[in-house]
Design a protein around this motif. Structure first.
Motif, PDB file in Angstrom:
ATOM      1  N   GLN A  71       0.748  -1.662  -0.278  1.00 54.84           N
ATOM      2  CA  GLN A  71       0.081   0.086  -0.122  1.00 54.84           C
ATOM      3  C   GLN A  71       1.024   1.701  -0.030  1.00 54.84           C
ATOM      4  O   GLN A  71       0.256   2.407  -0.568  1.00 54.84           O
ATOM      5  CB  GLN A  71      -0.611   0.549   0.767  1.00 54.84           C
ATOM      6  CG  GLN A  71      -1.683  -1.117   1.468  1.00 54.84           C
ATOM      7  CD  GLN A  71      -3.064  -1.025  -0.392  1.00 54.84           C
ATOM      8  OE1 GLN A  71      -3.429  -0.150  -0.005  1.00 54.84           O
ATOM      9  NE2 GLN A  71      -3.570  -1.996   0.609  1.00 54.84           N
ATOM     10  N   ASN A  72       2.013   1.320   0.683  1.00 57.39           N
ATOM     11  CA  ASN A  72       2.419   2.823   0.493  1.00 57.39           C
ATOM     12  C   ASN A  72       3.811   3.192  -0.342  1.00 57.39           C
ATOM     13  O   ASN A  72       4.539   3.908   0.030  1.00 57.39           O
ATOM     14  CB  ASN A  72       3.646   2.697   1.776  1.00 57.39           C
ATOM     15  CG  ASN A  72       2.322   2.498   3.259  1.00 57.39           C
ATOM     16  OD1 ASN A  72       1.412   3.338   3.353  1.00 57.39           O
ATOM     17  ND2 ASN A  72       3.148   1.689   4.601  1.00 57.39           N
ATOM     18  N   ALA A  73       4.300   1.491  -1.101  1.00 55.85           N
ATOM     19  CA  ALA A  73       5.092   2.175  -2.350  1.00 55.85           C
ATOM     20  C   ALA A  73       5.685   3.065  -3.165  1.00 55.85           C
ATOM     21  O   ALA A  73       6.232   3.939  -2.760  1.00 55.85           O
ATOM     22  CB  ALA A  73       5.143   0.537  -2.940  1.00 55.85           C
ATOM     23  N   VAL A  74       3.880   3.129  -3.469  1.00 51.48           N
ATOM     24  CA  VAL A  74       3.864   4.195  -4.465  1.00 51.48           C
ATOM     25  C   VAL A  74       3.976   5.754  -3.854  1.00 51.48           C
ATOM     26  O   VAL A  74       5.379   6.202  -4.233  1.00 51.48           O
ATOM     27  CB  VAL A  74       2.735   4.174  -5.262  1.00 51.48           C
ATOM     28  CG1 VAL A  74       3.013   6.018  -5.799  1.00 51.48           C
ATOM     29  CG2 VAL A  74       1.989   3.524  -5.762  1.00 51.48           C
ATOM     30  N   LYS A  75       3.674   5.917  -2.479  1.00 42.01           N
ATOM     31  CA  LYS A  75       3.757   6.978  -2.291  1.00 42.01           C
ATOM     32  C   LYS A  75       5.385   7.101  -1.267  1.00 42.01           C
ATOM     33  O   LYS A  75       6.068   8.391  -1.457  1.00 42.01           O
ATOM     34  CB  LYS A  75       3.172   7.843  -0.733  1.00 42.01           C
ATOM     35  CG  LYS A  75       2.826   8.520  -0.579  1.00 42.01           C
ATOM     36  CD  LYS A  75       1.704   8.942   0.311  1.00 42.01           C
ATOM     37  CE  LYS A  75       1.166   7.918   1.761  1.00 42.01           C
ATOM     38  NZ  LYS A  75       0.370   8.269   2.200  1.00 42.01           N
ATOM     39  N   ASP A  76       5.813   6.163  -1.246  1.00 42.22           N
ATOM     40  CA  ASP A  76       7.432   5.814  -0.925  1.00 42.22           C
ATOM     41  C   ASP A  76       8.389   6.383  -1.606  1.00 42.22           C
ATOM     42  O   ASP A  76       9.079   7.076  -1.224  1.00 42.22           O
ATOM     43  CB  ASP A  76       7.594   4.777   0.068  1.00 42.22           C
ATOM     44  CG  ASP A  76       7.196   4.414   1.828  1.00 42.22           C
ATOM     45  OD1 ASP A  76       6.582   5.398   1.885  1.00 42.22           O
ATOM     46  OD2 ASP A  76       7.340   3.209   1.748  1.00 42.22           O
ATOM     47  N   ILE A  77       8.084   5.334  -2.405  1.00 43.44           N
ATOM     48  CA  ILE A  77       9.047   6.486  -3.977  1.00 43.44           C
ATOM     49  C   ILE A  77       9.426   7.803  -4.216  1.00 43.44           C
ATOM     50  O   ILE A  77      10.215   8.082  -4.356  1.00 43.44           O
ATOM     51  CB  ILE A  77       8.807   5.139  -4.752  1.00 43.44           C
ATOM     52  CG1 ILE A  77       8.542   4.045  -4.773  1.00 43.44           C
ATOM     53  CG2 ILE A  77       9.400   5.299  -6.275  1.00 43.44           C
ATOM     54  CD1 ILE A  77       7.972   2.240  -5.297  1.00 43.44           C
TER      55      ILE A  77
END
Lengths: 399, 65
Positions: free
Chosen positions: A177-183
């Motif tokens: 879930q957090n991958a897009v925002k993290d990147i």
């Protein structure tokens, strides 16, 4: 909770404060929900509304359009994360969506193709947008999972090939879930607060579902707008993600990304040695040819001046002196070239080691010049071209 | 200080010019001296000291809606 309920049961609230109270309870609930999309619409080009449903129930969903990572359609299977909230104007409960992903390979493949075509049409993948990588970066930001093999591979290669690099690790979740925002946050952070010479974004291989974040529109657009050149090493050779297409350089694997990022220092040192040889050879050649032409002139003059009367003897001598001075001058230059090249070679201790010699030191790193400097049982370090040997002295012999 | 790449290119330029023999003797000695200085500077930049690793804590703040 019960105390609160008791307290509240006697209290008369305004509608506004009742809604505030309810939202105070509801909004901390972050729910992960899987279901099907229906009633998808975009309003004022800014707000996204849809329902997520299964056979028995549905929930209204709301999110900002810029947070939507791919094109939604009714009937799509999705997994989302969001919190419930009562909308004061309508009194309805809807989920505020924090992140959203597609479920199922077929849907993912379709979304991938659609997004790829759209971005391609915009020219985002065009080679004219690719930035040149620095020849020898001094600082590199590595954006990857802290626990994955990718990070270890990258650090190992950077260590083997280079030295004195500043490496900034920005740990992210590479899937979920957090991958897009993290990147996106990591790329923006580096550009804004820690401007390195280069960024590496990496993760190991995986299914289309695992690699979803690397195929998402916000990630592609953030990579596109980075001022710092980006190398991606995502997945393994056959996986081409959209982040690979937009990156300035796409590496096949994380290891390969590190190899592209920095030149091999040993190789450059070797090149520099070769260059020094060429420099010396070129100048020596020039000097030798001058010397040779002086020789010819001397010879010609001797022949010309041999026959005539004694009157020109003085002139003859003077001419020869001039030529001899010129020769001396040329040879001085020649020996300067030889000695300065030699001294440069001498200051590079690595060269000595490369030729098979070694340097012996005591445990404190002090060079051992003589057998008289060491004692039986003492520790000795022998430095070779590729590492050190530690040994204990059991015999010395004076020569 | 100039960056590695531009110094490296300058050195290649000097070597090529000298190899073509386009410079006179005095100028070639000057170029040679310059080349040697660049070599020394380039080598000093290639010291194999340890890389420095720093972990950045990028605060991932939720976008408020």
């Amino acid at each position: 909770m019960n105390n609160l309920l008791d307290l509240l049961s006697d209290q008369v609230l305004t509608v506004t404060s009742a809604v505030e109270l309810i939202n105070g309870v509801l909004t901390p609930l972050s729910l992960a929900i899987e279901g099907e999309v229906s009633g998808f619409k975009i309003s004022q080009d800014k707000f996204v509304f849809f329902d997520i449903k299964d056979e028995e129930a549905l929930l209204n969903c709301f999110m900002m359009r810029f947070n939507l990572p791919f094109k939604l359609e009714d009937g799509m299977k999705i997994k989302l994360k969001g919190y419930p909230k009562v909308r004061p104007q309508s009194g309805k409960i809807s989920l505020t969506i924090q992140s959203i992903e597609l479920v199922g390979e077929g849907a993912l493949q379709k979304a991938y193709e659609e997004l790829k075509n759209k971005l391609q049409a915009e020219g985002i993948f065009d080679s004219s947008h690719k930035k040149t990588l620095p020849f020898m970066p001094k600082s590199i930001a590595v954006i990857t999972s802290k626990s994955g093999d990718a990070l270890q591979d990258i650090l190992r290669i950077l260590k083997n090939r280079s030295g004195g690099l500043k490496i900034y690790l920005i740990p992210i979740s590479v899937q979920g879930q957090n991958a897009v925002k993290d990147i996106c946050t990591a790329i923006e952070y580096v550009n804004k607060h820690q401007p390195t010479d280069l960024i590496i974004i990496a993760r190991g291989g995986g299914s289309l579902e695992d690699l979803q974040a690397f195929n998402s529109e916000p990630v592609v657009r953030t990579v596109f707008s980075s001022r710092i050149p980006i190398i991606t090493g995502v997945g393994h050779e056959p996986d081409v993600t959209l982040i690979d297409l937009v990156a300035d350089v796409r590496a096949a694997t994380p290891t390969n990304a590190a190899e592209i990022a920095v030149p091999d220092y040993d190789q450059i040192l070797f090149d520099l040695d070769q260059t020094m040889g060429r420099l010396k050879f070129a100048v020596s050649g020039l000097i030798k040819s001058k010397y040779h032409s002086l020789d010819i002139i001397t010879h010609q003059m001797r022949q010309t001046l041999q026959a005539p009367a004694r009157g020109i003897d003085g002139l003859h001598r003077r001419m020869l002196n001039i030529i001899q001075n010129m020769q001396r001058n040329v040879w001085e230059k020649h020996s300067y070239v030889e000695s300065s090249a030699a001294s440069l070679e001498a200051i590079n201790p690595e060269n000595i080691l490369l030729r098979g010699y070694s340097i012996a030191t005591d445990a404190n790193g002090k060079i051992i010049y003589s057998v008289a400097n060491v004692n039986f049982g003492q520790k000795m370090i022998t430095k070779l071209k590729d590492g050190n040997i530690e040994s204990i002295i059991n015999k010395t012999e004076q020569r | 200080m100039k960056d590695f790449e531009s110094e490296y290119k300058e050195l290649q330029g000097i070597v090529e010019k000298l190899e073509k023999g386009e410079v006179n003797l005095d100028a070639s000695i000057d170029q040679f001296k310059k080349g040697m200085e660049i070599l020394k500077s380039l080598r000093s930049q290639l010291k194999k000291v340890e890389n420095e690793l720093k972990e950045l804590d990028v605060k991932l703040v939720d976008d408020e809606l």
